[in-house]
Structure formats: C-alpha cells, structure tokens
Design a protein around this motif. Structure first.
Motif, PDB file in Angstrom:
ATOM      1  N   GLU A 148     -61.561  22.988  -0.938  1.00 21.18           N
ATOM      2  CA  GLU A 148     -60.945  22.521   0.303  1.00 21.18           C
ATOM      3  C   GLU A 148     -59.642  23.270   0.572  1.00 21.18           C
ATOM      4  OE1 GLU A 148     -60.646  18.315  -0.308  1.00 21.18           O
ATOM      5  OE2 GLU A 148     -62.801  18.002   0.017  1.00 21.18           O
ATOM      6  N   GLU A 149     -58.822  23.466  -0.466  1.00 21.62           N
ATOM      7  CA  GLU A 149     -57.563  24.204  -0.308  1.00 21.62           C
ATOM      8  C   GLU A 149     -57.832  25.638   0.128  1.00 21.62           C
ATOM      9  OE1 GLU A 149     -55.201  24.014  -3.861  1.00 21.62           O
ATOM     10  OE2 GLU A 149     -55.085  21.826  -3.783  1.00 21.62           O
ATOM     11  N   THR A 150     -58.816  26.263  -0.484  1.00 23.30           N
ATOM     12  CA  THR A 150     -59.152  27.642  -0.137  1.00 23.30           C
ATOM     13  C   THR A 150     -59.632  27.715   1.310  1.00 23.30           C
ATOM     14  OG1 THR A 150     -59.731  28.159  -2.423  1.00 23.30           O
ATOM     15  CG2 THR A 150     -60.620  29.620  -0.730  1.00 23.30           C
ATOM     16  N   GLY A 151     -60.471  26.760   1.717  1.00 21.00           N
ATOM     17  CA  GLY A 151     -60.952  26.721   3.094  1.00 21.00           C
ATOM     18  C   GLY A 151     -59.811  26.589   4.085  1.00 21.00           C
ATOM     19  N   ARG A 152     -58.864  25.680   3.789  1.00 17.02           N
ATOM     20  CA  ARG A 152     -57.702  25.513   4.680  1.00 17.02           C
ATOM     21  C   ARG A 152     -56.889  26.809   4.744  1.00 17.02           C
ATOM     22  NH1 ARG A 152     -57.567  20.452   2.422  1.00 17.02           N
ATOM     23  NH2 ARG A 152     -56.002  21.028   0.892  1.00 17.02           N
ATOM     24  N   TYR A 153     -56.651  27.419   3.595  1.00 15.85           N
ATOM     25  CA  TYR A 153     -55.875  28.655   3.538  1.00 15.85           C
ATOM     26  C   TYR A 153     -56.549  29.755   4.349  1.00 15.85           C
ATOM     27  CZ  TYR A 153     -53.667  32.842   1.689  1.00 15.85           C
ATOM     28  OH  TYR A 153     -53.023  34.038   1.575  1.00 15.85           O
ATOM     29  N   LEU A 154     -57.861  29.912   4.191  1.00 13.58           N
ATOM     30  CA  LEU A 154     -58.581  30.947   4.939  1.00 13.58           C
ATOM     31  C   LEU A 154     -58.551  30.683   6.437  1.00 13.58           C
ATOM     32  CD1 LEU A 154     -61.662  31.527   2.604  1.00 13.58           C
ATOM     33  CD2 LEU A 154     -59.748  33.084   3.008  1.00 13.58           C
ATOM     34  N   MET A 155     -58.699  29.427   6.833  1.00  8.49           N
ATOM     35  CA  MET A 155     -58.665  29.102   8.264  1.00  8.49           C
ATOM     36  C   MET A 155     -57.273  29.356   8.840  1.00  8.49           C
ATOM     37  SD  MET A 155     -61.663  28.476   9.096  1.00  8.49           S
ATOM     38  CE  MET A 155     -61.510  27.804  10.731  1.00  8.49           C
ATOM     39  N   GLU A 156     -56.219  29.018   8.087  1.00 10.18           N
ATOM     40  CA  GLU A 156     -54.854  29.294   8.550  1.00 10.18           C
ATOM     41  C   GLU A 156     -54.632  30.799   8.700  1.00 10.18           C
ATOM     42  OE1 GLU A 156     -52.271  27.383   5.747  1.00 10.18           O
ATOM     43  OE2 GLU A 156     -52.967  25.387   6.315  1.00 10.18           O
ATOM     44  N   ALA A 157     -55.113  31.573   7.745  1.00 10.07           N
ATOM     45  CA  ALA A 157     -54.962  33.035   7.798  1.00 10.07           C
ATOM     46  C   ALA A 157     -55.716  33.606   9.000  1.00 10.07           C
ATOM     47  CB  ALA A 157     -55.442  33.667   6.497  1.00 10.07           C
ATOM     48  N   LEU A 158     -56.919  33.093   9.240  1.00 11.19           N
ATOM     49  CA  LEU A 158     -57.702  33.552  10.381  1.00 11.19           C
ATOM     50  C   LEU A 158     -56.997  33.218  11.690  1.00 11.19           C
ATOM     51  CD1 LEU A 158     -60.261  34.796  11.554  1.00 11.19           C
ATOM     52  CD2 LEU A 158     -61.341  32.546  11.372  1.00 11.19           C
ATOM     53  N   ALA A 159     -56.486  31.992  11.798  1.00 14.54           N
ATOM     54  CA  ALA A 159     -55.779  31.585  13.013  1.00 14.54           C
ATOM     55  C   ALA A 159     -54.544  32.461  13.234  1.00 14.54           C
ATOM     56  CB  ALA A 159     -55.380  30.115  12.915  1.00 14.54           C
ATOM     57  N   GLU A 160     -53.806  32.741  12.173  1.00 14.99           N
ATOM     58  CA  GLU A 160     -52.603  33.575  12.274  1.00 14.99           C
ATOM     59  C   GLU A 160     -52.966  34.995  12.724  1.00 14.99           C
ATOM     60  OE1 GLU A 160     -49.351  35.407   9.214  1.00 14.99           O
ATOM     61  OE2 GLU A 160     -49.970  33.317   8.911  1.00 14.99           O
ATOM     62  N   THR A 161     -54.013  35.538  12.168  1.00 14.79           N
ATOM     63  CA  THR A 161     -54.458  36.886  12.542  1.00 14.79           C
ATOM     64  C   THR A 161     -54.862  36.940  14.007  1.00 14.79           C
ATOM     65  OG1 THR A 161     -55.224  37.328  10.304  1.00 14.79           O
ATOM     66  CG2 THR A 161     -56.152  38.708  12.036  1.00 14.79           C
ATOM     67  N   ARG A 162     -55.624  35.955  14.438  1.00 13.52           N
ATOM     68  CA  ARG A 162     -56.080  35.948  15.831  1.00 13.52           C
ATOM     69  C   ARG A 162     -54.893  35.773  16.781  1.00 13.52           C
ATOM     70  NH1 ARG A 162     -61.694  35.985  16.455  1.00 13.52           N
ATOM     71  NH2 ARG A 162     -61.429  35.262  18.580  1.00 13.52           N
ATOM     72  N   ARG A 163     -53.907  34.925  16.418  1.00 18.17           N
ATOM     73  CA  ARG A 163     -52.711  34.767  17.251  1.00 18.17           C
ATOM     74  C   ARG A 163     -51.961  36.092  17.348  1.00 18.17           C
ATOM     75  NH1 ARG A 163     -52.264  29.747  14.778  1.00 18.17           N
ATOM     76  NH2 ARG A 163     -50.925  30.596  13.155  1.00 18.17           N
ATOM     77  N   ALA A 164     -51.815  36.781  16.213  1.00 20.26           N
ATOM     78  CA  ALA A 164     -51.101  38.062  16.192  1.00 20.26           C
ATOM     79  C   ALA A 164     -51.806  39.106  17.048  1.00 20.26           C
ATOM     80  CB  ALA A 164     -50.957  38.564  14.761  1.00 20.26           C
ATOM     81  N   GLU A 165     -53.107  39.009  17.163  1.00 19.83           N
ATOM     82  CA  GLU A 165     -53.888  39.950  17.979  1.00 19.83           C
ATOM     83  C   GLU A 165     -54.035  39.483  19.416  1.00 19.83           C
ATOM     84  OE1 GLU A 165     -57.576  40.203  15.832  1.00 19.83           O
ATOM     85  OE2 GLU A 165     -56.744  41.498  14.285  1.00 19.83           O
TER      86      GLU A 165
END
Length: 169
Positions: A148-165
């Motif tokens: 669950e922690e890994t899933g949250r971390y990956l989703m946060e990273a994905l959201a951050e990347t998409r926001r940056a782009e």
C-alpha cells in the motif's frame, strides 16, 4: 536469474554441467548477478564504453568461492565461459542484446575480453507492456502495508510528474 534460465536457453544449457559440478559457486554467481547494485554495475559498464562483465569482474574474482575456482581449477576456462553466459542472460533480462563484438576487461585477473551489449530498441507498445509488467510485479513485493505504501508513493510520483509536464492526472 538462476539455473533454470540456463536450462531454458539452448546456448546456456551447454554450460549447466559446469554449474552443477560447482553448486556453491553457481549459487554465489547468481546471487551476485541478481543484486540490484550489481545489475546497475553491469549497465553502467556498458554505458561507459566497457563490457558489462567489467562492472562485476573484480567482485567475481574476489568472491571466496568463485575466486578459488578461477585461481586454482585447471578447468576454470569452461567456468569462466559459464560466467560470460550468465552475464549474457542477465543483460537480456535487463533489456540489452549482444552486439557480436568483444571489449577488453581491464583490471581483471581472469577475464581479458567479454561480449559488448546494446540496449534493446523498444516500440511504444513494448515499452508500455514492460512498464505494466513491472507495476504488476511491484504489487506482490513485501507485506500488505508495504504494498500500500509503495502504491501511494508511485501514485504521488506519477501525479507530480504529470503536473510538472502540465498534463492532467
């Protein structure tokens, strides 16, 4: 990667007897090659213009079990070839393919030349398929809490990347 990979590959299968005769050395070889830091060493060596084997040659030679075989066993040529085949299988798993050329392995006592590799060219579908397979594998690592922690971390990273782009999430 392990002995079963050798048995499934027609070229590698010719070296299974070398590993079967030295089960502790085979176990050590697979353990060393499967460590994430050593996978990175293999890839880094290629990216820096050296054969992948150059990235782990000293580790293999300094290993007490493998090193003893290389230092004292008159039949170690065949074992060294098995090491090269193991590197080939590992590099294939990491998305690299053989080039058909050899390069010098500098600083090693028992390895002088080794195969060179190039990264596989993947089309968009193959890249997406590989990424989805990696995400699926992550779902099975660790405890439920870790997953669950890994899933949250990956989703946060994905959201951050998409926001940056500047892309919606």
């Amino acid at each position: 990667m392990g002995i079963n990979d050798f048995k499934r590959d027609s070229h590698a299968a010719k070296y299974v007897v070398e590993l079967d005769c030295r089960p502790v050395a085979a176990e050590r070889l697979f353990w060393l090659l499967n460590r994430p830091a050593n996978e990175q060493r293999l890839e880094d060596a290629e990216m820096n213009g050296m054969p992948a084997l150059a990235g782990v040659a000293r580790l293999l030679e300094d290993d007490p079990v493998i090193g003893e075989i290389l230092d004292t066993d008159p039949a170690s040529l065949r074992f060294r070839q098995a090491v090269g085949v193991a590197i080939k299988l590992k590099m294939a798993k990491l998305g690299w393919q053989t080039t058909g050329t050899k390069g010098a392995v500098r600083g090693a006592r028992h390895f002088t030349k080794a195969e060179r590799y190039a990264q596989e060219e993947l089309d968009e579908d193959a890249r997406r398929e590989r990424a989805l397979a990696a995400l699926e594998a992550v779902k099975h690592i660790g405890s439920k809490r870790e997953q669950e922690e890994t899933g949250r971390y990956l989703m946060e990273a994905l959201a951050e990347t998409r926001r940056a782009e500047g892309r919606p999430f």
